[in-house]
Design a protein around this motif. Structure first.
Motif: not given
Length: 353
Positions: A316, A326, A321-323, A2, A352
């Motif tokens: 993306l 992902h 919510h993402n890194t 995260s 996503w």
């Protein structure tokens, strides 16, 4: 992994919590280590399921009676399992049967090894093993895997700390180190960006995309059946083929803000800032068309008599919510499925947010 709060360093952010505690004499046991150790009698299907459920896992350590036997990296596992008949041969059988085909001598280091020393030793390996994970021995009969990506990120961070100290002591030394840094970002064989530059650029471009809420796209690509190419034509011809493929990709991607890099042995990556799905697919098609036009002979390929690429695409819009991991994992999964579906194609991973 995260996103965590990070301090500014030399104009860029450091979005990895473990970096905050590093110093010039930091050791590898301070880095994220994976402890996926299994008996060598475990079935190939169970290993595949674990690697599929944990896309950040660098590989698996094999044990016999709690004693170290060897290691299979994620890349080598999926490469072998994607070969014709491999699923039938190895899914139900103990992983030791697969290991017999792909075993190699991994780099094994004690946990007290300096990060800079570990990175240096890792980069001295042959191109085929350059991005294999390292085995870290924390204590007798206690082993962990270290993803080379994490090691190079940490080494790069320490390198930046060193540069800062040198700048404070001497402007002349600072300028010399900047030149060295530029050289260190080039892949020695192909002349395009190397994996270190890819890692640093992805972090920077991700931060910019987060600030401005722009999409960012990653293309991961692999030269199809490259080992067979080397076996058939020899390694010198293989090196020349990689150079031509790299330059073709570089010339096809016209965006001046894009980063074209050698990601691994025969793997390449393209980071495309401010690039949505439609543009990403168009660029992937252009790259494949130019590789087809290049028409490098590959008589050992079961797909076509010329060199081809398999590609995985992922887009993306960065958020909480993402890194970047992902993005890499999604493109890697799409690449894996492109290989599974016959190679010489691209697949787009549904994004996503």
């Amino acid at each position: 992994m995260s996103v965590v709060s990070s301090r500014r360093f030399r104009g860029s952010t450091v979005p990895y919590g473990f970096l905050q505690s590093l110093h010039l004499a930091a050791t590898v046991d301070q880095l994220p280590l994976d402890g996926f150790c299994i008996p060598i009698t475990t079935s190939g299907r169970d290993v595949a399921q674990s690697l599929h459920l944990h896309p950040q896992r660098p590989g698996v350590i094999l044990l016999r009676d709690q004693n170290f036997v060897g290691m299979i990296s994620r890349r080598r596992f999926w490469e072998q399992m994607s070969r014709p008949y491999s699923l039938e041969l190895f899914s139900q059988r103990p992983i030791q049967h697969l290991y017999q085909f792909i075993q190699s001598k991994p780099l094994r280091l004690p946990g007290s090894t300096l990060i800079v020393d570990a990175a240096w030793q890792a980069l001295q390996r042959s191109p085929d093993h350059l991005y294999e994970p390292l085995i870290i021995e924390l204590e007798p009969n206690s082993y962990r895997l270290l993803d080379i990506h994490h090691l190079l990120i940490a080494d790069s961070y320490i390198h930046q700390l060193t540069i800062q100290l040198l700048q404070e002591s001497s402007q002349q030394l600072a300028q010399a180190n900047e030149k060295f840094k530029t050289l260190a970002t080039r892949d020695g064989l192909t002349g395009i960006s190397n994996r270190r530059q890819f890692d640093e650029s992805l972090l920077l471009l991700w931060t910019m995309a987060t600030d401005h809420q722009h999409p960012i796209t990653l293309l991961l690509m692999d030269v199809d059946f490259f080992k067979a190419f080397n076996d058939h034509y020899g390694h010198l011809a293989g090196d020349d083929a990689l150079r031509q493929v790299a330059q073709t990709i570089q010339q096809t991607v016209q965006d001046p803000n894009a980063v074209v890099a050698r990601y691994g042995g025969e793997e390449f990556a393209v980071i495309l800032p401010q690039c949505d799905r439609t543009l990403a697919i168009a660029i992937a098609q252009q790259i494949q068309a130019q590789i087809t036009t290049l028409a490098l002979p590959h008589a050992a390929s079961p797909v076509t008599p010329h060199i081809t690429l398999s590609m995985g695409l992922m887009t993306l819009c960065p958020c909480v919510h993402n890194t970047p991991q992902h993005l890499i994992a999604g493109a890697d999964q799409a690449l894996y499925h492109a290989k599974q579906q016959g190679r010489n194609r691209y697949l787009y991973k549904q994004d996503w947010v």
